[in-house]
Design an enzyme around this catalytic site. Structure first.
Site, PDB file in Angstrom:
ATOM      1  N   ASP A 207      41.351  30.274  40.731  1.00 31.58           N
ATOM      2  CA  ASP A 207      40.258  30.620  39.826  1.00 31.58           C
ATOM      3  C   ASP A 207      40.802  31.020  38.451  1.00 31.58           C
ATOM      4  OD1 ASP A 207      37.302  31.199  39.783  1.00 31.58           O
ATOM      5  OD2 ASP A 207      38.010  33.188  39.228  1.00 31.58           O
ATOM      6  N   GLU A 270      41.873  25.939  38.238  1.00 32.81           N
ATOM      7  CA  GLU A 270      40.704  25.855  37.371  1.00 32.81           C
ATOM      8  C   GLU A 270      41.236  26.128  35.971  1.00 32.81           C
ATOM      9  OE1 GLU A 270      36.253  27.729  36.672  1.00 32.81           O
ATOM     10  OE2 GLU A 270      37.906  29.048  37.187  1.00 32.81           O
TER      11      GLU A 270
END
Ligand code: NOJ
Length: 541
Positions: A207, A270
Protein backbone atom coordinates in the site's frame (compact mmCIF):
# COMPACT_ATOMS: atom_id res chain seq x y z
CA UNK A 1 -4.10 -25.56 -15.40
CA UNK A 2 -0.38 -25.23 -16.12
CA UNK A 3 1.66 -25.17 -12.96
CA UNK A 4 4.39 -22.56 -12.43
CA UNK A 5 6.92 -25.34 -12.87
CA UNK A 6 6.00 -25.40 -16.55
CA UNK A 7 7.64 -21.97 -16.88
CA UNK A 8 11.03 -22.48 -15.26
CA UNK A 9 12.29 -19.40 -17.08
CA UNK A 10 9.94 -16.90 -15.45
CA UNK A 11 8.38 -16.48 -12.01
CA UNK A 12 4.67 -17.30 -11.64
CA UNK A 13 3.56 -13.67 -11.42
CA UNK A 14 5.27 -12.80 -14.69
CA UNK A 15 3.54 -15.22 -17.02
CA UNK A 16 0.40 -15.27 -14.86
CA UNK A 17 -2.67 -13.14 -14.28
CA UNK A 18 -3.59 -11.65 -10.91
CA UNK A 19 -7.09 -11.20 -9.54
CA UNK A 20 -7.90 -8.73 -6.78
CA UNK A 21 -10.41 -9.98 -4.24
CA UNK A 22 -12.00 -7.27 -2.11
CA UNK A 23 -12.82 -9.73 0.64
CA UNK A 24 -15.68 -7.83 2.31
CA UNK A 25 -17.58 -7.88 -0.98
CA UNK A 26 -16.65 -11.18 -2.59
CA UNK A 27 -18.76 -13.82 -0.84
CA UNK A 28 -20.34 -14.05 2.60
CA UNK A 29 -20.18 -17.56 4.08
CA UNK A 30 -21.73 -16.86 7.50
CA UNK A 31 -24.76 -14.78 6.56
CA UNK A 32 -23.81 -11.52 8.28
CA UNK A 33 -23.85 -9.51 5.04
CA UNK A 34 -20.05 -9.11 4.97
CA UNK A 35 -17.79 -11.12 2.69
CA UNK A 36 -15.21 -13.29 4.47
CA UNK A 37 -12.44 -15.84 4.04
CA UNK A 38 -14.94 -18.70 4.06
CA UNK A 39 -16.64 -17.00 1.12
CA UNK A 40 -13.36 -16.72 -0.74
CA UNK A 41 -12.77 -20.44 -0.20
CA UNK A 42 -16.26 -21.22 -1.50
CA UNK A 43 -15.57 -19.24 -4.67
CA UNK A 44 -12.03 -20.33 -5.46
CA UNK A 45 -13.53 -22.68 -8.03
CA UNK A 46 -14.68 -19.61 -10.00
CA UNK A 47 -11.12 -18.29 -10.09
CA UNK A 48 -9.74 -21.64 -11.09
CA UNK A 49 -12.40 -21.96 -13.83
CA UNK A 50 -11.65 -18.42 -15.00
CA UNK A 51 -7.97 -19.29 -15.25
CA UNK A 52 -6.16 -16.73 -13.08
CA UNK A 53 -2.90 -17.59 -11.35
CA UNK A 54 -2.83 -15.51 -8.19
CA UNK A 55 -5.28 -13.86 -5.84
CA UNK A 56 -4.45 -10.56 -4.15
CA UNK A 57 -6.56 -10.31 -0.99
CA UNK A 58 -7.43 -6.81 0.21
CA UNK A 59 -6.36 -6.45 3.88
CA UNK A 60 -7.54 -9.29 6.10
CA UNK A 61 -5.61 -8.29 9.21
CA UNK A 62 -7.21 -6.91 12.35
CA UNK A 63 -8.60 -3.43 11.89
CA UNK A 64 -11.10 -1.07 13.50
CA UNK A 65 -12.14 -0.40 9.88
CA UNK A 66 -11.96 3.38 9.86
CA UNK A 67 -10.64 2.80 6.31
CA UNK A 68 -11.91 -0.77 5.83
CA UNK A 69 -8.78 -2.71 6.63
CA UNK A 70 -6.24 -0.08 5.59
CA UNK A 71 -5.96 0.93 9.25
CA UNK A 72 -4.27 -2.10 10.77
CA UNK A 73 -4.25 -2.74 14.52
CA UNK A 74 -2.42 -6.09 14.34
CA UNK A 75 -0.35 -7.10 11.30
CA UNK A 76 -0.34 -10.82 12.00
CA UNK A 77 -3.87 -11.42 13.34
CA UNK A 78 -6.92 -12.04 11.17
CA UNK A 79 -9.76 -9.50 11.37
CA UNK A 80 -12.53 -11.45 13.17
CA UNK A 81 -15.33 -10.17 10.92
CA UNK A 82 -13.45 -11.78 7.99
CA UNK A 83 -12.62 -15.10 9.60
CA UNK A 84 -10.17 -16.98 11.78
CA UNK A 85 -6.54 -18.07 11.39
CA UNK A 86 -7.96 -21.52 10.65
CA UNK A 87 -9.98 -20.09 7.76
CA UNK A 88 -6.84 -18.61 6.30
CA UNK A 89 -5.04 -21.95 6.62
CA UNK A 90 -7.93 -23.63 4.80
CA UNK A 91 -7.87 -20.95 2.13
CA UNK A 92 -4.14 -21.40 1.61
CA UNK A 93 -4.49 -25.19 1.45
CA UNK A 94 -7.34 -25.02 -1.01
CA UNK A 95 -5.59 -22.41 -3.15
CA UNK A 96 -2.47 -24.57 -3.22
CA UNK A 97 -4.55 -27.56 -4.30
CA UNK A 98 -6.02 -25.51 -7.15
CA UNK A 99 -2.66 -24.08 -8.22
CA UNK A 100 -3.53 -20.52 -7.12
CA UNK A 101 -1.06 -18.23 -5.37
CA UNK A 102 -2.19 -15.99 -2.51
CA UNK A 103 -0.87 -12.43 -2.27
CA UNK A 104 -1.45 -10.31 0.86
CA UNK A 105 -2.02 -6.58 1.10
CA UNK A 106 0.72 -5.03 3.24
CA UNK A 107 0.06 -1.59 4.75
CA UNK A 108 3.42 -0.33 6.01
CA UNK A 109 2.97 3.45 5.74
CA UNK A 110 0.55 3.80 8.62
CA UNK A 111 -1.20 1.83 11.33
CA UNK A 112 -4.55 2.30 13.00
CA UNK A 113 -4.59 4.82 15.83
CA UNK A 114 -5.81 1.84 17.89
CA UNK A 115 -2.65 -0.16 17.20
CA UNK A 116 -0.89 -0.85 20.52
CA UNK A 117 2.27 0.74 19.05
CA UNK A 118 0.47 4.05 18.52
CA UNK A 119 -1.37 3.86 21.83
CA UNK A 120 2.03 3.52 23.48
CA UNK A 121 3.65 6.13 21.24
CA UNK A 122 1.09 8.81 22.07
CA UNK A 123 1.09 8.00 25.80
CA UNK A 124 4.11 10.18 26.53
CA UNK A 125 6.90 12.08 24.82
CA UNK A 126 9.25 9.70 26.61
CA UNK A 127 7.48 6.54 25.43
CA UNK A 128 9.83 3.87 24.06
CA UNK A 129 7.73 3.89 20.88
CA UNK A 130 7.43 7.68 20.57
CA UNK A 131 9.82 7.67 17.62
CA UNK A 132 7.94 4.89 15.81
CA UNK A 133 5.59 7.57 14.46
CA UNK A 134 6.19 11.04 13.03
CA UNK A 135 5.73 13.53 15.87
CA UNK A 136 6.60 17.23 15.66
CA UNK A 137 6.20 20.37 17.72
CA UNK A 138 3.59 22.91 16.66
CA UNK A 139 4.62 25.58 14.17
CA UNK A 140 5.46 29.10 15.42
CA UNK A 141 1.75 30.05 15.38
CA UNK A 142 0.77 26.94 17.35
CA UNK A 143 -0.63 25.34 14.19
CA UNK A 144 0.65 22.27 12.31
CA UNK A 145 4.43 21.86 11.96
CA UNK A 146 4.34 22.39 8.18
CA UNK A 147 1.97 22.79 5.23
CA UNK A 148 1.50 19.11 4.30
CA UNK A 149 -2.02 18.07 3.37
CA UNK A 150 -3.52 14.62 3.72
CA UNK A 151 -4.37 12.79 0.50
CA UNK A 152 -7.84 12.43 2.03
CA UNK A 153 -8.12 16.24 2.40
CA UNK A 154 -7.30 18.69 5.19
CA UNK A 155 -4.07 19.05 7.16
CA UNK A 156 -1.86 15.96 7.42
CA UNK A 157 -1.27 16.69 11.12
CA UNK A 158 -3.43 16.24 14.21
CA UNK A 159 -2.57 17.75 17.58
CA UNK A 160 -2.31 15.36 20.49
CA UNK A 161 -3.48 17.66 23.29
CA UNK A 162 -2.06 15.53 26.06
CA UNK A 163 1.54 15.60 24.86
CA UNK A 164 1.40 18.92 22.99
CA UNK A 165 2.78 17.58 19.70
CA UNK A 166 1.28 16.88 16.31
CA UNK A 167 1.36 13.46 14.66
CA UNK A 168 1.48 12.96 10.90
CA UNK A 169 -1.19 11.15 8.91
CA UNK A 170 -1.09 11.21 5.13
CA UNK A 171 -4.62 9.73 5.14
CA UNK A 172 -7.28 9.75 7.91
CA UNK A 173 -6.38 11.04 11.37
CA UNK A 174 -7.08 7.44 12.48
CA UNK A 175 -4.14 6.32 10.29
CA UNK A 176 -0.95 7.72 11.89
CA UNK A 177 2.13 7.40 9.68
CA UNK A 178 4.96 5.23 10.93
CA UNK A 179 8.45 6.70 11.06
CA UNK A 180 10.39 4.62 8.57
CA UNK A 181 13.67 6.30 9.50
CA UNK A 182 13.46 4.27 12.71
CA UNK A 183 15.42 1.01 12.51
CA UNK A 184 13.12 -0.71 15.01
CA UNK A 185 10.14 -0.08 12.71
CA UNK A 186 12.09 -1.59 9.83
CA UNK A 187 13.01 -4.63 11.91
CA UNK A 188 9.42 -5.07 13.06
CA UNK A 189 8.23 -5.19 9.45
CA UNK A 190 11.00 -7.61 8.53
CA UNK A 191 9.40 -9.90 11.08
CA UNK A 192 5.88 -9.32 9.74
CA UNK A 193 6.93 -10.01 6.16
CA UNK A 194 8.80 -13.13 7.21
CA UNK A 195 5.84 -14.38 9.24
CA UNK A 196 3.55 -14.21 6.22
CA UNK A 197 6.07 -15.71 3.84
CA UNK A 198 6.64 -18.57 6.25
CA UNK A 199 2.87 -19.11 6.27
CA UNK A 200 3.05 -19.61 2.53
CA UNK A 201 1.85 -16.36 0.99
CA UNK A 202 3.33 -15.78 -2.44
CA UNK A 203 3.91 -12.06 -2.08
CA UNK A 204 2.55 -8.66 -1.19
CA UNK A 205 0.75 -5.75 -2.73
CA UNK A 206 2.34 -2.85 -0.87
CA UNK A 207 0.00 0.00 0.00
CA UNK A 208 1.16 3.56 -0.91
CA UNK A 209 4.62 2.20 -1.41
CA UNK A 210 5.94 5.59 -2.53
CA UNK A 211 4.87 7.43 0.63
CA UNK A 212 6.54 5.57 3.46
CA UNK A 213 9.63 7.80 3.91
CA UNK A 214 9.15 11.50 4.65
CA UNK A 215 11.60 14.34 4.49
CA UNK A 216 13.75 14.11 7.63
CA UNK A 217 13.58 17.92 8.03
CA UNK A 218 9.80 18.05 7.43
CA UNK A 219 10.17 20.84 4.87
CA UNK A 220 7.08 22.53 3.43
CA UNK A 221 5.82 21.19 0.10
CA UNK A 222 6.13 23.64 -2.80
CA UNK A 223 2.92 25.06 -4.27
CA UNK A 224 1.33 23.33 -7.28
CA UNK A 225 1.50 25.06 -10.64
CA UNK A 226 -0.69 24.92 -13.72
CA UNK A 227 1.74 22.41 -15.21
CA UNK A 228 1.01 19.87 -12.49
CA UNK A 229 -1.51 17.02 -12.90
CA UNK A 230 -5.06 17.96 -11.90
CA UNK A 231 -5.02 16.00 -8.63
CA UNK A 232 -1.85 17.82 -7.55
CA UNK A 233 -3.44 21.16 -8.45
CA UNK A 234 -6.50 20.23 -6.38
CA UNK A 235 -4.31 19.68 -3.31
CA UNK A 236 -2.56 23.00 -4.00
CA UNK A 237 0.89 21.55 -3.42
CA UNK A 238 3.37 19.11 -4.88
CA UNK A 239 3.94 16.05 -2.67
CA UNK A 240 7.71 16.52 -2.76
CA UNK A 241 8.53 16.15 0.93
CA UNK A 242 5.71 14.04 2.41
CA UNK A 243 6.11 11.31 -0.25
CA UNK A 244 8.34 10.12 -3.07
CA UNK A 245 11.58 10.58 -1.11
CA UNK A 246 14.64 8.95 -2.65
CA UNK A 247 15.39 7.02 0.55
CA UNK A 248 12.26 4.90 0.01
CA UNK A 249 14.35 2.80 -2.35
CA UNK A 250 16.61 1.69 0.52
CA UNK A 251 13.56 0.25 2.27
CA UNK A 252 12.32 -1.50 -0.86
CA UNK A 253 15.75 -3.02 -1.49
CA UNK A 254 15.69 -4.32 2.07
CA UNK A 255 12.28 -5.94 1.46
CA UNK A 256 13.56 -7.40 -1.82
CA UNK A 257 16.45 -9.09 -0.05
CA UNK A 258 14.05 -10.48 2.55
CA UNK A 259 11.54 -11.63 -0.07
CA UNK A 260 14.23 -13.36 -2.10
CA UNK A 261 14.77 -15.81 0.74
CA UNK A 262 11.54 -17.31 -0.63
CA UNK A 263 12.26 -17.39 -4.39
CA UNK A 264 9.38 -16.25 -6.59
CA UNK A 265 7.93 -13.92 -3.94
CA UNK A 266 6.03 -11.09 -5.60
CA UNK A 267 6.51 -7.50 -4.44
CA UNK A 268 3.92 -5.36 -6.21
CA UNK A 269 3.79 -1.71 -5.23
CA UNK A 270 0.93 0.72 -5.25
CA UNK A 271 2.99 3.46 -6.87
CA UNK A 272 1.00 6.52 -7.92
CA UNK A 273 4.09 8.43 -9.05
CA UNK A 274 4.97 10.58 -12.03
CA UNK A 275 6.87 11.14 -14.23
CA UNK A 276 7.43 7.73 -15.73
CA UNK A 277 11.16 7.84 -14.90
CA UNK A 278 10.22 8.03 -11.20
CA UNK A 279 7.85 5.08 -11.61
CA UNK A 280 10.50 3.03 -13.40
CA UNK A 281 12.91 3.76 -10.53
CA UNK A 282 10.76 1.53 -8.30
CA UNK A 283 12.08 -1.43 -10.28
CA UNK A 284 15.61 -0.49 -9.18
CA UNK A 285 18.12 -2.08 -11.51
CA UNK A 286 15.39 -4.41 -12.80
CA UNK A 287 16.05 -7.02 -10.13
CA UNK A 288 16.67 -5.39 -6.76
CA UNK A 289 13.41 -3.55 -5.90
CA UNK A 290 9.75 -4.15 -6.83
CA UNK A 291 8.72 -6.84 -9.30
CA UNK A 292 5.70 -4.82 -10.38
CA UNK A 293 5.01 -1.09 -9.93
CA UNK A 294 1.44 -0.08 -10.69
CA UNK A 295 1.01 2.49 -13.46
CA UNK A 296 -1.65 5.01 -12.40
CA UNK A 297 -1.46 7.19 -15.53
CA UNK A 298 -2.65 4.09 -17.42
CA UNK A 299 -5.63 3.38 -15.20
CA UNK A 300 -6.51 7.10 -15.22
CA UNK A 301 -6.19 7.51 -19.00
CA UNK A 302 -9.21 7.77 -21.28
CA UNK A 303 -9.93 4.68 -23.40
CA UNK A 304 -8.36 6.33 -26.44
CA UNK A 305 -5.54 4.99 -28.57
CA UNK A 306 -3.21 8.03 -28.57
CA UNK A 307 -3.32 8.46 -24.79
CA UNK A 308 -2.91 4.78 -23.90
CA UNK A 309 -0.36 4.04 -26.60
CA UNK A 310 1.88 6.81 -25.40
CA UNK A 311 1.59 5.80 -21.71
CA UNK A 312 2.46 2.19 -22.57
CA UNK A 313 5.26 3.27 -24.92
CA UNK A 314 6.72 5.63 -22.31
CA UNK A 315 6.78 2.91 -19.67
CA UNK A 316 8.24 0.35 -22.06
CA UNK A 317 11.07 2.80 -22.87
CA UNK A 318 11.69 3.78 -19.25
CA UNK A 319 11.87 0.31 -17.69
CA UNK A 320 15.29 -1.11 -16.88
CA UNK A 321 16.32 -4.39 -18.49
CA UNK A 322 14.56 -7.33 -16.91
CA UNK A 323 11.65 -5.27 -15.57
CA UNK A 324 8.08 -6.29 -16.28
CA UNK A 325 5.02 -4.01 -16.47
CA UNK A 326 1.72 -4.49 -14.63
CA UNK A 327 -1.60 -3.26 -16.02
CA UNK A 328 -4.89 -2.80 -14.31
CA UNK A 329 -8.14 -1.08 -15.24
CA UNK A 330 -10.06 -1.10 -11.95
CA UNK A 331 -9.49 -1.45 -8.23
CA UNK A 332 -11.26 -0.76 -4.96
CA UNK A 333 -10.29 2.92 -5.07
CA UNK A 334 -11.01 3.85 -8.69
CA UNK A 335 -14.23 3.68 -10.67
CA UNK A 336 -14.53 0.32 -12.48
CA UNK A 337 -13.26 -0.01 -16.04
CA UNK A 338 -16.77 -0.80 -17.35
CA UNK A 339 -17.87 2.62 -16.13
CA UNK A 340 -14.75 4.79 -16.22
CA UNK A 341 -13.19 3.55 -19.46
CA UNK A 342 -16.23 2.19 -21.24
CA UNK A 343 -19.03 4.46 -19.98
CA UNK A 344 -21.23 1.37 -19.73
CA UNK A 345 -20.88 0.57 -23.46
CA UNK A 346 -20.73 -3.22 -23.88
CA UNK A 347 -18.46 -3.14 -26.96
CA UNK A 348 -15.98 -0.84 -25.23
CA UNK A 349 -15.87 -3.11 -22.18
CA UNK A 350 -14.85 -6.01 -24.41
CA UNK A 351 -12.19 -3.97 -26.19
CA UNK A 352 -10.81 -2.73 -22.85
CA UNK A 353 -10.45 -6.29 -21.59
CA UNK A 354 -8.64 -7.53 -24.70
CA UNK A 355 -6.27 -4.60 -24.37
CA UNK A 356 -5.67 -5.18 -20.68
CA UNK A 357 -5.05 -8.90 -21.06
CA UNK A 358 -2.81 -8.71 -24.13
CA UNK A 359 -0.26 -6.01 -23.36
CA UNK A 360 3.22 -7.10 -22.33
CA UNK A 361 3.00 -7.37 -18.58
CA UNK A 362 0.98 -8.87 -15.76
CA UNK A 363 -2.71 -7.98 -15.86
CA UNK A 364 -4.56 -7.47 -12.60
CA UNK A 365 -8.30 -8.05 -12.85
CA UNK A 366 -10.43 -6.54 -10.10
CA UNK A 367 -13.32 -8.74 -8.98
CA UNK A 368 -16.23 -8.13 -11.34
CA UNK A 369 -14.06 -6.97 -14.27
CA UNK A 370 -14.52 -10.43 -15.74
CA UNK A 371 -18.26 -9.82 -16.12
CA UNK A 372 -17.90 -6.17 -17.12
CA UNK A 373 -19.44 -5.09 -13.83
CA UNK A 374 -20.16 -1.35 -13.74
CA UNK A 375 -20.04 0.90 -10.66
CA UNK A 376 -23.15 0.79 -8.49
CA UNK A 377 -24.91 3.95 -7.33
CA UNK A 378 -24.86 3.87 -3.55
CA UNK A 379 -27.40 6.15 -1.86
CA UNK A 380 -26.09 8.58 0.72
CA UNK A 381 -27.62 6.72 3.65
CA UNK A 382 -25.75 3.53 2.67
CA UNK A 383 -22.29 5.09 2.25
CA UNK A 384 -19.53 3.34 4.23
CA UNK A 385 -16.35 4.81 2.75
CA UNK A 386 -15.13 7.65 5.01
CA UNK A 387 -14.36 9.70 1.91
CA UNK A 388 -17.90 9.40 0.56
CA UNK A 389 -19.34 10.18 3.98
CA UNK A 390 -17.13 13.29 4.27
CA UNK A 391 -17.43 14.67 0.77
CA UNK A 392 -20.87 13.62 -0.56
CA UNK A 393 -22.29 14.87 -2.93
CA UNK A 394 -19.15 16.52 -4.37
CA UNK A 395 -17.48 13.10 -4.22
CA UNK A 396 -19.48 9.96 -3.49
CA UNK A 397 -16.37 8.05 -2.42
CA UNK A 398 -15.33 4.52 -3.30
CA UNK A 399 -18.34 2.46 -2.25
CA UNK A 400 -19.69 2.27 -5.81
CA UNK A 401 -16.76 0.04 -6.82
CA UNK A 402 -16.88 -2.05 -3.64
CA UNK A 403 -20.44 -3.39 -3.80
CA UNK A 404 -21.06 -7.16 -3.51
CA UNK A 405 -19.96 -9.47 -6.29
CA UNK A 406 -23.13 -10.48 -8.19
CA UNK A 407 -22.95 -14.24 -8.47
CA UNK A 408 -26.53 -14.80 -9.61
CA UNK A 409 -29.88 -13.11 -10.09
CA UNK A 410 -31.58 -14.31 -6.91
CA UNK A 411 -32.26 -12.93 -3.43
CA UNK A 412 -28.86 -12.35 -1.83
CA UNK A 413 -27.25 -12.42 -5.28
CA UNK A 414 -25.25 -15.53 -4.35
CA UNK A 415 -23.18 -13.13 -2.23
CA UNK A 416 -25.09 -13.58 1.00
CA UNK A 417 -28.08 -15.52 2.31
CA UNK A 418 -31.51 -14.58 0.95
CA UNK A 419 -33.08 -11.91 3.13
CA UNK A 420 -29.75 -10.63 4.50
CA UNK A 421 -28.93 -6.98 3.77
CA UNK A 422 -25.35 -6.86 2.48
CA UNK A 423 -22.98 -4.28 4.02
CA UNK A 424 -23.17 -2.33 0.74
CA UNK A 425 -26.13 -2.54 -1.63
CA UNK A 426 -25.95 -4.86 -4.61
CA UNK A 427 -26.25 -3.45 -8.11
CA UNK A 428 -28.64 -4.62 -10.82
CA UNK A 429 -28.34 -8.40 -10.39
CA UNK A 430 -30.41 -9.20 -13.47
CA UNK A 431 -28.24 -7.05 -15.70
CA UNK A 432 -24.87 -8.46 -14.76
CA UNK A 433 -24.09 -11.66 -12.87
CA UNK A 434 -21.68 -14.58 -13.07
CA UNK A 435 -24.19 -17.41 -13.44
CA UNK A 436 -25.98 -16.00 -16.49
CA UNK A 437 -22.72 -15.05 -18.20
CA UNK A 438 -21.24 -18.46 -17.57
CA UNK A 439 -24.12 -19.99 -19.51
CA UNK A 440 -23.74 -17.57 -22.43
CA UNK A 441 -20.85 -18.38 -24.83
CA UNK A 442 -20.94 -14.81 -26.14
CA UNK A 443 -20.63 -13.17 -22.71
CA UNK A 444 -17.87 -10.95 -21.40
CA UNK A 445 -17.07 -13.68 -18.89
CA UNK A 446 -16.46 -16.29 -21.56
CA UNK A 447 -14.44 -13.78 -23.59
CA UNK A 448 -12.19 -13.16 -20.59
CA UNK A 449 -11.88 -16.85 -19.86
CA UNK A 450 -10.98 -17.64 -23.46
CA UNK A 451 -8.42 -14.83 -23.49
CA UNK A 452 -6.84 -16.15 -20.30
CA UNK A 453 -6.69 -19.66 -21.73
CA UNK A 454 -5.16 -18.35 -24.96
CA UNK A 455 -2.64 -16.33 -22.96
CA UNK A 456 -1.73 -19.30 -20.84
CA UNK A 457 -1.00 -21.60 -23.78
CA UNK A 458 0.75 -18.95 -25.90
CA UNK A 459 4.30 -17.98 -24.92
CA UNK A 460 4.17 -14.87 -27.15
CA UNK A 461 1.19 -13.60 -25.17
CA UNK A 462 2.40 -14.33 -21.66
CA UNK A 463 6.05 -13.62 -22.23
CA UNK A 464 6.70 -12.00 -25.59
CA UNK A 465 7.91 -8.51 -26.42
CA UNK A 466 5.69 -5.50 -27.26
CA UNK A 467 6.17 -3.85 -30.65
CA UNK A 468 3.71 -1.12 -31.64
CA UNK A 469 2.42 -1.33 -35.23
CA UNK A 470 1.15 1.40 -37.55
CA UNK A 471 -2.61 1.44 -38.17
CA UNK A 472 -5.02 3.53 -40.21
CA UNK A 473 -7.98 4.76 -38.21
CA UNK A 474 -8.75 5.24 -34.53
CA UNK A 475 -7.17 2.03 -33.29
CA UNK A 476 -3.99 0.69 -31.78
CA UNK A 477 -2.09 -2.47 -32.66
CA UNK A 478 0.98 -4.23 -31.45
CA UNK A 479 2.90 -7.40 -32.03
CA UNK A 480 3.54 -9.76 -29.12
CA UNK A 481 6.66 -11.83 -29.52
CA UNK A 482 7.26 -13.09 -33.02
CA UNK A 483 3.94 -14.49 -34.12
CA UNK A 484 1.00 -12.71 -32.52
CA UNK A 485 -0.75 -9.45 -33.28
CA UNK A 486 -3.25 -7.63 -31.09
CA UNK A 487 -5.41 -5.01 -32.79
CA UNK A 488 -7.97 -2.86 -31.02
CA UNK A 489 -10.41 -0.49 -32.68
CA UNK A 490 -10.78 2.42 -30.27
CA UNK A 491 -13.31 4.64 -31.98
CA UNK A 492 -16.42 4.42 -34.10
CA UNK A 493 -14.59 4.31 -37.45
CA UNK A 494 -12.78 1.42 -39.14
CA UNK A 495 -9.22 0.55 -38.15
CA UNK A 496 -7.03 -1.11 -40.78
CA UNK A 497 -3.75 -2.88 -40.29
CA UNK A 498 -1.69 -4.14 -43.22
CA UNK A 499 0.71 -7.05 -43.34
CA UNK A 500 -1.02 -9.42 -40.92
CA UNK A 501 -1.21 -13.06 -41.87
CA UNK A 502 -2.74 -15.76 -39.72
CA UNK A 503 -5.97 -16.50 -37.98
CA UNK A 504 -8.20 -14.69 -35.51
CA UNK A 505 -7.67 -16.63 -32.30
CA UNK A 506 -10.09 -14.61 -30.18
CA UNK A 507 -12.13 -11.59 -31.20
CA UNK A 508 -14.57 -9.41 -29.31
CA UNK A 509 -16.96 -10.38 -32.11
CA UNK A 510 -16.85 -14.11 -31.42
CA UNK A 511 -18.16 -14.75 -34.91
CA UNK A 512 -14.69 -13.84 -36.18
CA UNK A 513 -12.86 -16.48 -34.15
CA UNK A 514 -11.06 -18.73 -36.63
CA UNK A 515 -11.30 -16.24 -39.50
CA UNK A 516 -8.31 -16.24 -41.83
CA UNK A 517 -6.35 -12.99 -42.10
CA UNK A 518 -4.42 -12.65 -45.33
CA UNK A 519 -2.50 -9.39 -45.25
CA UNK A 520 -5.13 -6.79 -44.48
CA UNK A 521 -6.93 -6.77 -41.15
CA UNK A 522 -9.95 -4.53 -40.88
CA UNK A 523 -11.76 -3.84 -37.60
CA UNK A 524 -15.13 -2.24 -37.12
CA UNK A 525 -15.51 0.49 -34.52
CA UNK A 526 -14.89 -0.79 -30.97
CA UNK A 527 -13.76 -4.23 -31.99
CA UNK A 528 -10.58 -6.08 -31.02
CA UNK A 529 -8.88 -9.26 -32.17
CA UNK A 530 -5.86 -11.38 -31.34
CA UNK A 531 -4.31 -12.84 -34.47
CA UNK A 532 -1.79 -15.65 -34.55
CA UNK A 533 -0.87 -18.80 -36.32
CA UNK A 534 -2.30 -21.11 -33.65
CA UNK A 535 -5.57 -22.96 -33.24
CA UNK A 536 -8.80 -21.19 -32.34
CA UNK A 537 -9.31 -19.89 -28.84
CA UNK A 538 -11.96 -22.27 -27.55
CA UNK A 539 -11.46 -23.49 -24.02
CA UNK A 540 -12.07 -27.09 -23.04
CA UNK A 541 -14.12 -27.50 -19.85
C1 NOJ B 1 -4.46 2.92 -0.82
C2 NOJ B 1 -5.57 1.94 -0.62
O1 NOJ B 1 -5.78 1.27 -1.84
C3 NOJ B 1 -6.77 2.73 -0.18
O2 NOJ B 1 -7.95 1.95 -0.18
C4 NOJ B 1 -6.48 3.27 1.19
O3 NOJ B 1 -7.56 4.10 1.59
C5 NOJ B 1 -5.19 4.10 1.18
N1 NOJ B 1 -4.13 3.48 0.46
C6 NOJ B 1 -4.71 4.30 2.58
O4 NOJ B 1 -4.22 3.09 3.10
Amino acid sequence: MTSPAAHPESPWWQHGVLYQVYVRSFADSDGDGVGDLGGVIDRLDHLRWLGVDGVWLSPITRSPNADWGYDVSDYVAIEPTLGTPGDLDRLMDEARRLGLQVVMDLVPNHTSDQHPWFVESRSSRRSARRDWYVWADPGPDGGPPNNWVSSFGGPAWTLDEATGQYYLHNHLSQQPDLNWWNEEVRREFDGIITTWLDRGVAGFRIDVCNVIIKDARLRDNPPATQDDPLDVQLFGQRPVFNANRPEVHDVIRRWRRLADRHPGTLLMGETPVEPVSALAAYYGDGHDELDLAMDFPFISAPLEAPAMRSIVGDLESALPDGAWPVWTGSNHDMSRLATRWAGGDAAKVRVALVLLLCLRGTPVLYQGDEIGLPDTDVPQDRLRDPLGVAYYPAYAGRDGMRTPMPWRDAPGGGFTAPGVEPWLPSGDLARCNVEDQRADPGSVLNLVRDLLALRRRTPDLHGGSYTPLAVEGPGWAWRRGDHHTVAVGMGDGTTVLEGVVGRVLVGTDRGRDGETVDGRLSLHGWEAVVVGPGPTGSTPD
